[in-house]
Every structure is written in structure tokens, then in C-alpha cells.
Design an enzyme around this catalytic site. Structure first.
Site, short mmCIF file in Angstrom:
data_model
loop_
_atom_site.label_atom_id
_atom_site.label_comp_id
_atom_site.label_asym_id
_atom_site.label_seq_id
_atom_site.Cartn_x
_atom_site.Cartn_y
_atom_site.Cartn_z
N GLU A 78 0.62 -0.07 -0.27
CA GLU A 78 0.29 -0.02 -0.19
C GLU A 78 0.97 0.78 0.11
O GLU A 78 0.85 2.41 0.32
CB GLU A 78 -0.98 0.08 1.20
N VAL A 79 1.19 1.66 -1.10
CA VAL A 79 2.93 2.49 -1.02
C VAL A 79 1.64 3.79 -1.47
O VAL A 79 1.03 3.69 -3.29
CB VAL A 79 3.76 2.53 -1.78
#
Lengths: 539, 528
Positions: free
Chosen positions: A335-336
Site C-alpha cells: 500500500e505505497v
């Protein structure tokens, strides 16, 4: 049993669960004497009953064992299991009086190869064991102490106490080994801090269910409780409070407690996203976000364009790799969020210079590659969340990919393994997502290898993890939320693929959960019923 | 009136003052100021006002004073402040309590007045209430107003509170049949109920699964119907203890003995009580609801409820009446013959016959009763003072419609349908429960007056002492505030802030209340 209670209509799942129960055969009597969990790969039980007289019974090392009384790991395990089997009931029985008949006097534990008594378990540790129970001595054989620990757990589950307090065991023969090498529980100590006692309790319960990996998601956006010796400011500034930290001594306590139960501890230091709490104690580590051209008081992921970032991680992971003995470090990578990176002119500049264009995946890739190199130089292996693989970032050949996205996890497993990488399955086992009723059945019926793939590909699935993320979980509700729901995952990962009978599992799980309760684990009920000794809060 | 009893602090801490307003449930009228006073743990006292109707020896308040002193300051000793000139002022380190009518040896009831006013200012530190029950509510509020600075000093801000409950019946249901709850779990729950100003413990004692209530007239009921007749029962002494523990906290105990359905566990101890089900022309060996066609059934109920009426002091009994399954009655030829004789052509009439007979029995013992909504839905003729409890969300009608219909028929109503705490989902589900407005139905103001309150229900299929507490708290707190506070207290952000704070306060008091979001409490729950 009939569906009864005050139930709102429309709870289909619950009703289905109840219906399933209604059609269930009363497998009570055989299960009561043999509620093994997880079910071993081979079990032979004779009807011959042996009596065990507490005062005449002994757990001891076999004469040819490579481990002896100097192996404190086994000594402690003997004591522990003696207590699990007899200790809690002592007050309920009178003086021992042997009534005659066949008796079991001893459990002899023999390690046949290198004992590994003073080592830490690892991904290729041998957990197989064989157990032969006959009059007057039972034999537990294992190649290493890790198998002996599993066998002791099984032995303890074979002993049955009748309502008069007498202990019996049936003559039996068991050979057992795990289906998957990696059987993990993820705990999250960043969203909520978990006191060390809660972690130790969890390790106890894990051993009862033959789990062998504690995936310690130790830090995240919300707080940084890990006290680093190289960078003490990380927890000084990034923890919830100075009493919400894990000191080196705490970490050591957890590691040793886990080792004594044959459990590996894999720490996760998730970057470059999920890292907000790092920023407080390490200035310049996070990317400053801009809005639209001026810097605002907001930070994004780790700043991947600065040399100082990698100098920091070099030192940091050097510490981590010496504090945590396991060969694996979990690097996160999930989840960057690219929004902050794309707002920052320096980042954009850097990307231009590197020829990345506006492809932020390439920037992420650049960052992760640097981290991989650090980990490799420290002679450790990496585990990453699936995004790192999904985004096409170049992995090391030994990188393990953890699949957590729920939509199409079989396809994801196929992709990962067909690319030649080892995989861990977590997607169907997010235990923080609660619902009414017997959701353990859903977890139980997952078949991790239910994808089209070659034998080689399937062998690359090294196991799975039950994840209890911490947004709504802390020490108040962790144990009942985890157990016995995680037990379903425990059996799926240990037992042969053919062990899938839900009715049989139900009757064993009900007893197994009472067994956990009697051992001080506040495992919640599977359904209506009772345990002979209910859980009572100690004050 | 008493003079100022608290030390005025010279410091004003605006930032900390907000802590003083973290009260749950929120009072009807509250005004707080930055001005604050110091409390000294060592000699802080609760004291009866000279003019109070209750004086030392009033066990309800004597015990409450001790309890709240411990909750506030713990039982340990604290560093003594530097005396010198302040000494005579410290003696006045007191909350003065005054009640108008003493009911120290009575039980709270549906009509009990729980109003109180709390005045903390330069001249006064005074709690006034009409009854001891109101004083208990005021003491709880007082305990939530006191806060501790980082240096460890206890403060209370200048405050004026006039408070009273919106609804007189604010209940919590526990189910001790699906799973047995150890006595300690019940007593601990009563404590936390008091922290939330709940005032009714609805004890769903028995059901299909087990019969843990030990009856002295019919001891076979528990001998044959409990999970374990030694360890999984409530003895007369246990029941007494629960009732007294509840009374001391201003909580009524509403006992439920659900019939004619939900009674499988009664069967083994009372042969002939349940209807034998038939498969074809022969009894199948299974049993259905209570057999309504036999005189012996009513003789039994008559004797049984005579005992229950004397054991449970509350005016009301809960008689259940929900989810009666007609298939077994239908299968039984004797039942059919009985119905023919009576001229009943549908099973609702048979159910009605049973319930009316039971209600007549209970009325003779000078008790009132609460029943589940099916009794109303099935048009059983009941006494006009019957209380109907609404639990079904959508069937036969939406629960608000049901509230409308019940009150339109002139009956008093209790709302539970949206407050089934045993049902869990991911995330902060307390918000939905909080947002429920019990009077959001079409009706006259007379109709709305007939809504006497509501209940949070924790059914026990999946709940026992291992998970009861975190599943209850602070989720039940949302319902507690809805039932106590004004309908205008409905700002979600404000509620979230206070509830987060309140849950940490519960942890501090040793209650295993689960988190409602990410974050931490100064004092976390410690595993034993």
C-alpha cells in the site's frame, strides 16, 4: 439441537451454521477421548485403556537421546506439559490409589539426530515425530527438539481425565509431520500496543495449535514501539508513550519464550509506506508533501531519493538482523501511496534524472532494490507483501511473497509460484474481520493449493498466516478474537489435505477450546455449550 | 448550606479543562468552567449533609462512598501534601451529599426518581438528589469529573450539573443458559452497568440449552437441566448476592423465565411439562414447547412462579413468550383434541390460552410482567399494564412500526431490536447503535410517553466469560447514553471523543473494555 435464539432475520450465514449443526452426528463419545487438534497425519488407537497415576508418572529423556537433562528447552517443556496434563486438576482428585489394571508410568522422549537444543528453529526445521503409547512406557521419537515439542503437545491431548478425576490414555501409535513449513500468526503492535504478557500468552496458545511463526508487525503509521539501540529517538518520539515500548529486554524475552515453544519470530519493518511513526524520531526520513508548490506539514512514504535514507537503513537493519535471529525479515512494501511523492518537486527531479519519467513504480522499485541489497549484505532473506511482486519490482531469487489481497488469491498464488517465488497465503485468514457466528468454518475449508499449477509450483507455497490486524484489537480482546478461530487455520496448515470433515472438526474443536480455557487461554466459545472449567478472570 | 470544601487552584489549565467534560453518559444540563479545585486523596471524604434524609448507616450510600473513594484514588496511600497553613482547609476536602427521601433498605423500581444536581464551586461541593438512587448516579458523574494532572494531582473543575434520565428503563440482558456465566462475571457486569447508568439487569436465566437456576421447590430442574448440577448453577445464595449487589448500585433485576417456547431444558426435571412431539401416530421421543393442554402444567407454573415471585423482589417478571414453534403442537393428537374441545382453530389461540392463564397466575402474585413482542403480534389478550419488548428488526414489520403499533394499542414498550450486542461486525458498530432514536416513529406524544426505555441484549450462543466483557464494553455504553441523555446529544464526533476517553477510564477501573479505534490508554489492560 435446534435453532432457537432471538435472532434477527436475514442472518443467513448464522442460520446455515446452525443447520449444519442440526444435522450433525453425535460424535461425542469417541471425540471426547481423542480430540486431537490439529489432527496428525497418521493415528492408530487401540481400545485398550491405560491408567495414569499422577504421582507415578514421569516424562523423561530416552537413554539414547541426543538431548539430555542439560537441554533446558526440553526440561522446561516436560514441566510445562506435566502441568498442562495434571496440574490444573490437582485440587479435584484425592490421594492417588492405583486400582490395578494396565498403567502408563512414563513418557520417554528421544531425539535421534542433532538435538538443536540451543538453536533457533528455522524454516527447514524438522518437526516430525512419532509417538507410541503402550504399557508401561510411551515413546516419543523426533529428529530434533522441534518435533519433540509437537509430540509433547499431541501426547498431552491424548490424556483424558474422567469425571471422577482419574487420568487415562489409550494405547496408540501416531506418526506426524506438518503439511506446511510456515504456519504463522500475525500480531500488530502498532495500531495498539500489546503488553509483553499478551504476546507470551499468544505464544502459549500458538504452541497448543502447532503454529511455528510469530509474524510480529511491530511498527506502522500509528506508533513505533520498538526501542532501537542505534536510533532510540524512533521510539522516544514515535511510540504512543514511553510505557508503550518494547525494550531490548522485552524483545529478548519474546524471542526466547518463542524458541522454547519451537516458534520463529519474524519481525516486520514495513516500508516505504506505513511508516508515518518513523518520521517523528528520524528527521528527513519521510518524504515532505507539497501542496501544490509549497511544502506543507505533512509527510508521505520514506524518501527514496536521499543517500541518508539508505545510510539510515543500513545501520537500522544491521541492528535488526542481529537482534532477531531468524533468517527472514519481513520488509512490508504494501500500500505505497504515490500522491505525496508526486507532489514533491525534488522527487520528480530525481526521477527525471534517473529516467523514471512519471512512473512511480520504478521509484518504488529503486527503493526496494536498495533495501534488498542491504538485507542480502546482512545475509538475511526477505519476505514482502504481494504488491512488491504485483508491481513488477525485481525480487531476489530467495524473496518470499505474502499474498493478502482477498479478491483472487488463488490466481495470485499461481502468479507468484509460476514466477518461481515462494509464497505465503494470508488472504482468506484476516481474523480481524469479524462476523456473527461460526466463521471458523470458512477459514477451515480453505484449501491453499486449490489452484491450477505444477507440483513444483505448489511446493513453493510454504504455508500461511492468520492475521489479526490491530485497528480494533488490543490486550482486552486479542485472545478471545484469535482463539479458537485461528485454530482452524492451524489445522489447515498442519494436517493432511484430506482432513476436511467439518462435523468431525467441530466436535474436536469444541473440546480443544475447552482445553485451551483450562490452560488459561480465554478462547471464546465455538457455539452454545459449556466447559467443565469455565474461564474466570483473575483479579 | 455547606461552605466551599475544595481547594481553589491558582493555576488555570484550559487545555486540561476539557478532560473534565469527558462524562458518559452526557448529563442533561452541564456547565463547566476553567476554574479548578484540588482534591487530596488522603483525607478526601463523602459526607452526609446534616439535613439529608439518609445518614450514616444508609448502606446504599455508605457502600457507594467507599466504592467511589476507591475508584477515584485507589486504596493505596498517597503522598501527603505540605500542610502548614492549609491544614484546616483540608478537613473540608469533602463532597456533601443530601437526599430528600431515604430508601436505603428498599429496592429501586420503575418509578424510582434518579434526578440529581451536582454543584462544584467556590462555595459548595454538593450533590443533591431526591432519592439514594439519584445520589448513586450523581456520585458516578462526580467520579468522572475528577481528573489527574501529569504530576499526579487530582482536580475537579467548577461545574454545575442538573441531570435526570430520559427513559426510566435502561437495561442490559445477559443470557446464562446458552453459556453459564460465573457469578463473578455477572457481578463485574453490574459494576460496569453502574458506570454507564444502566438500571435494569434483565437476567435471561434459562432457555433450551440449560437450566442453571436452582429452584428450591423443584430442585430436579437444575439437577437434570443444568450443564453441571454442581458447578454450572446459580444457588439461592448466588441469586441473593446478585440482587443485593445490583440494589447497592441502583439496578433492578428483571428475571426472565421464558415459556412456552425456549424450554427444552425444563423437560428432564419436570416429566410431562413439555409437549411430546409425534411422528405419525407415535411419540417421536422429542419434545416441543410447554404442554398447554394439561392442568398439571398450570399447577406446576403456579407453584414455580410463586417461588420466583418471592425470590425476585422486582415488581416485574419477564415471561418471555417469543418464538413458539407450532409444529410439535400440531403433531400431537392430544393437543388437537384439546383444541377441538376448546373450539380453537389456530395455534395462536392455543398459545394465547396458555399465556393468558400464565399471566393470570402471575397477576395473582401481585407482579407485573414484560413479554417479548410475539405475545402482542399474536394478539394474545393481556392486561393493559403489560410491557412489550420489541426485538425483531424487520418481521412482521419494521421495529419502529412495531413501536408505533404497540403504543397505539396503549401498551408500554421497550426497544431492543437495534441493540443486539451479540451480533458483531468489523469496525465501530457502536455508531449505528448510538444513532438509533427510540421515538422516531409516527405517534402522538401520549404514545411516545409509553416508551419506557430499551435494552442492550447480549445473547449467549457465542458468548461466555472468555469474551463477554470486551464484547459488551464500551459498545453497550452507546446504548446507555442513548437511553439516559437528551435526544439532542447526538453529535458523533463529540460522542467518539468522550467514548474513547471513557473506555480508557474503564480500563483504569480494571474493566476489559475493547478499543473503538486505533490509539492507546495510559493504563492498558494487563493480562493475568
Amino acid at each position: 439441537m435446534r435453532p432457537s435464539p432471538h435472532r434477527a432475520p436475514g442472518l443467513l450465514l448464522a442460520l446455515l451454521a446452525l443447520l449444519a449443526l442440526a444435522t450433525q452426528a453425535p460424535a461425542k463419545a469417541p471425540a471426547k477421548s481423542l480430540a486431537l487438534w490439529p489432527w496428525p497425519s497418521s493415528v492408530k488407537v487401540s481400545p485398550k485403556l491405560l491408567n495414569i497415576v499422577v504421582e507415578n508418572f514421569l516424562i523423561d529423556h530416552g537413554p539414547n537421546s541426543t538431548a539430555g537433562p542439560s537441554c533446558s528447552l526440553l526440561q522446561e517443556a516436560f514441566r510445562r506439559y506435566y502441568n498442562y496434563i495434571f496440574g490444573f486438576h490437582k485440587r479435584y482428585h484425592g490421594p492417588a490409589e492405583f486400582q490395578g489394571g494396565a498403567q502408563l508410568q512414563q513418557l520417554q522422549v528421544s531425539i535421534t539426530l542433532k538435538s538443536e537444543c540451543d538453536s533457533f528453529p528455522n524454516v527447514s526445521s524438522d518437526e516430525s515425530y512419532s509417538l507410541l503409547v503402550k504399557e508401561p512406557v510411551a515413546f516419543l521419537k523426533a529428529n530434533s527438539v522441534w518435533g519433540a515439542l509437537r509430540g509433547l503437545e499431541t501426547f498431552s491431548q491424548l490424556v483424558y481425565q474422567d469425571s471422577y478425576g482419574a487420568f487415562t490414555i489409550k494405547e496408540s501409535s501416531i506418526t506426524d509431520s506438518p503439511r506446511f513449513a510456515h504456519r504463522g500468526i500475525l500480531i500488530d503492535t502498532s495500531r495498539h500496543y500489546l503488553p509483553v504478557k499478551t504476546i507470551l500468552k499468544t505464544l502459549d496458545a500458538m504452541a497448543f495449535n502447532k503454529f511455528n511463526v510469530l509474524h510480529w508487525h511491530i511498527v506502522d503509521d500509528q506508533s513505533f514501539p520498538y526501542q532501537s539501540t542505534a536510533f532510540p529517538e524512533l521510539s522516544n518520539k514515535g511510540s504512543y508513550s514511553l510505557s508503550h515500548i518494547y525494550t531490548p529486554r522485552d524483545v529478548h524475552t519474546v524471542l526466547e519464550y518463542a524458541r522454547f515453544r519451537g516458534i520463529r519470530v519474524i519481525p516486520e519493518f514495513d516500508t516505504p509506506g506505513h511508516a508515518a511513526s518513523w518520521g517523528k524520531g528520524q528527521k528527513g526520513l519521510l518524504t515532505p508533501c507539497y501542496n501544490p508548490s509549497q511544502q506543507i506539514e505533512k509527510f508521505g512514504p520514506i524518501n527514496p531519493i536521499l543517500n541518508t535514507t539508505y545510510t539510515f537503513f543500513n545501520t537500522f537493519f544491521k541492528e535488526i538482523s542481529s537482534v532477531f535471529p531468524d533468517q527472514f525479515i519481513h520488509l512490508g512494501g504494501d500500500e505505497v501511496d504515490f500522491e505525496c511523492w508526486s507532489s514533491n518537486p525534488n522527487i520528480l527531479n530525481f526521477m527525471k534524472k534517473k529516467g523514471f519519467g512519471r512512473n512511480f513504480i520504478r521509484l518504488e522499485s529503486f527503493y526496494i532494490k536498495n533495501i534488498f541489497n542491504i538485507i542480502t549484505s546482512l545475509k538475511k532473506h526477505s519476505i514482502v507483501w504481494q504488491e512488491v511482486f504485483d508491481d513488477g519490482i525485481e525480487l531476489q531469487p530467495d524473496t518470499v511473497v505474502e499474498v493478502w489481497k482477498g479478491e483472487n488469491y488463488f490466481e495470485d498464488l499461481k502468479q507468484v509460484t509460476s514466477s518461481g517465488f515462494a509464497a505465503i497465503l494470508a488472504a482468506p485468514w484476516y481474523l480481524d474481520a469479524i462476523s456473527y457466528g461460526q466463521d471458523w468454518r470458512r477459514y477451515y475449508m480453505v484449501e491453499p493449493l486449490n489452484f491450477v499449477g505444477s507440483k513444483k509450483e505448489k511446493q513453493l507455497v510454504i504455508g500461511g498466516e492468520a492475521c489479526l490486524w490491530g485497528e480494533y484489537v488490543d490486550a482486552t480482546n486479542l485472545i478471545p478474537r484469535l482463539w479458537p478461530r485461528a485454530s482452524a487455520v492451524g489445522e489447515r496448515l498442519w494436517s493432511p489435505a484430506t482432513v476436511t470433515n467439518l462435523d468431525d472438526a467441530y466436535s474436536r474443536l469444541v473440546i480443544h477450546r475447552c482445553r485451551m480455557v483450562s490452560r488459561g487461554i480465554a478462547a471464546q466459545p465455538v457455539f452454545t455449550g459449556h466447559c467443565s472449567h469455565e474461564y474466570e478472570m483473575k483479579k | 448550606m455547606a461552605g466551599c470544601r475544595l481547594w481553589v487552584s491558582l493555576l488555570l489549565a484550559a487545555a486540561l479543562a476539557c478532560l473534565a467534560t469527558a462524562v458518559w453518559p452526557w448529563p442533561q444540563y452541564i456547565q463547566t468552567y476553567h476554574r479548578r479545585y484540588t482534591l487530596y486523596p488522603n483525607n478526601f471524604q463523602f459526607r452526609y449533609h446534616a439535613g439529608s434524609a439518609a445518614q450514616a448507616g444508609c448502606v446504599v450510600l455508605d457502600e457507594a462512598f467507599r466504592r467511589y473513594r476507591n475508584l477515584l484514588f485507589g486504596s493505596g496511600s498517597w503522598p501527603r501534601p505540605n500542610f502548614s497553613r492549609k491544614q484546616q482547609m483540608l478537613g473540608k476536602n469533602v463532597l456533601v451529599v443530601s437526599v430528600i427521601t431515604a430508601e436505603c433498605n428498599e429496592f429501586p423500581n420503575l418509578e424510582s426518581v434518579e434526578n440529581y444536581t451536582l454543584t462544584i464551586n467556590d462555595d459548595q461541593c454538593l450533590l443533591v438528589s431526591e432519592t439514594v438512587w439519584g445520589a448513586l448516579r450523581g456520585l458516578e458523574t462526580f467520579s468522572q469529573l475528577v481528573w489527574k494532572s501529569a504530576e499526579g494531582t487530582f482536580f475537579i473543575n467548577k461545574t454545575k450539573i442538573k441531570d435526570f434520565p430520559r427513559f426510566p428503563h435502561r437495561g442490559l440482558l445477559l443470557d446464562t443458559s446458552r453459556h453459564y456465566l460465573p457469578l463473578s462475571s455477572i457481578l463485574d457486569t453490574l459494576d460496569v452497568m453502574a458506570y454507564n447508568k444502566f438500571n435494569v439487569f434483565h437476567w435471561h436465566l434459562v432457555d433450551d440449552s440449560s437450566f442453571p437456576y436452582e429452584s428450591f421447590t423443584f430442585p430436579e430442574l437444575t439437577r437434570k437441566g443444568s450443564y453441571n448440577p454442581v458447578t454450572h448453577i446459580y444457588t439461592a445464595q448466588d441469586v441473593k448476592e446478585v440482587i443485593e449487589y445490583a440494589r447497592l448500585r441502583g439496578i433492578r433485576v428483571l428475571a426472565e423465565f421464558d415459556t412456552p417456547g425456549h424450554t427444552l431444558s425444563w423437560g428432564p426435571g419436570v416429566p410431562g411439562l413439555l409437549t411430546p412431539c409425534y411422528s405419525g401416530t407415535h411419540p417421536s421421543g422429542t419434545f416441543g414447547p410447554v404442554n398447554p393442554s394439561l392442568n398439571s402444567t398450570y399447577d406446576f407454573m403456579s407453584t414455580f412462579f410463586l417461588e420466583i415471585s418471592s425470590v425476585f423482589p422486582d415488581f416485574y417478571l419477564h415471561l418471555g413468550g417469543d418464538e413458539v414453534d407450532f409444529t410439535c403442537w400440531r403433531s400431537n393428537p392430544n393437543i388437537q383434541a384439546f383444541m377441538k374441545k376448546k373450539g380453537f382453530n389456530d395455534f395462536k389461540q392455543l398459545e394465547s390460552f396458555y399465556i393468558q392463564t400464565l399471566l393470570d397466575i402471575v397477576s395473582d402474585y401481585d407482579k407485573g410482567y414484560v413479554v417479548w413482542q410475539e405475545v402482542f403480534d399474536n394478539k394474545v389478550k393481556v392486561r393493559p399494564d403489560t410491557i412489550i419488548q420489541v426485538w425483531r428488526e424487520e418481521i412482521p414489520v419494521d421495529y419502529m412500526k412495531e413501536m408505533e403499533q404497540i403504543t397505539k394499542a396503549g401498551f408500554r414498550a421497550l426497544l431492543s431490536a437495534p441493540w443486539y450486542l451479540n451480533r458483531v461486525t468489523y469496525g465501530p458498530d457502536w455508531k449505528d447503535m448510538y444513532k438509533v432514536e427510540p421515538l422516531a416513529f409516527h405517534g402522538t406524544s401520549e404514545q411516545k410517553d409509553l416508551v419506557i426505555g430499551g435494552e442492550a441484549c447480549m445473547w449467549g450462543e457465542y458468548v461466555d466469560s472468555t469474551n463477554l466483557v470486551p464484547r459488551l464494553w464500551p459498545r453497550a455504553g452507546a446504548i446507555a447514553e442513548r437511553l439516559w441523555s437528551s435526544n439532542l446529544t447526538n453529535n458523533m464526533d463529540f460522542a467518539f471523543k468522550r467514548l474513547s476517553h471513557f473506555r480508557c477510564e474503564l480500563l483504569r477501573r480494571g474493566v476489559q473494555a475493547q478499543p473503538i479505534s486505533v490509539g492507546y490508554c495510559e493504563q492498558e489492560f494487563e493480562q493475568t
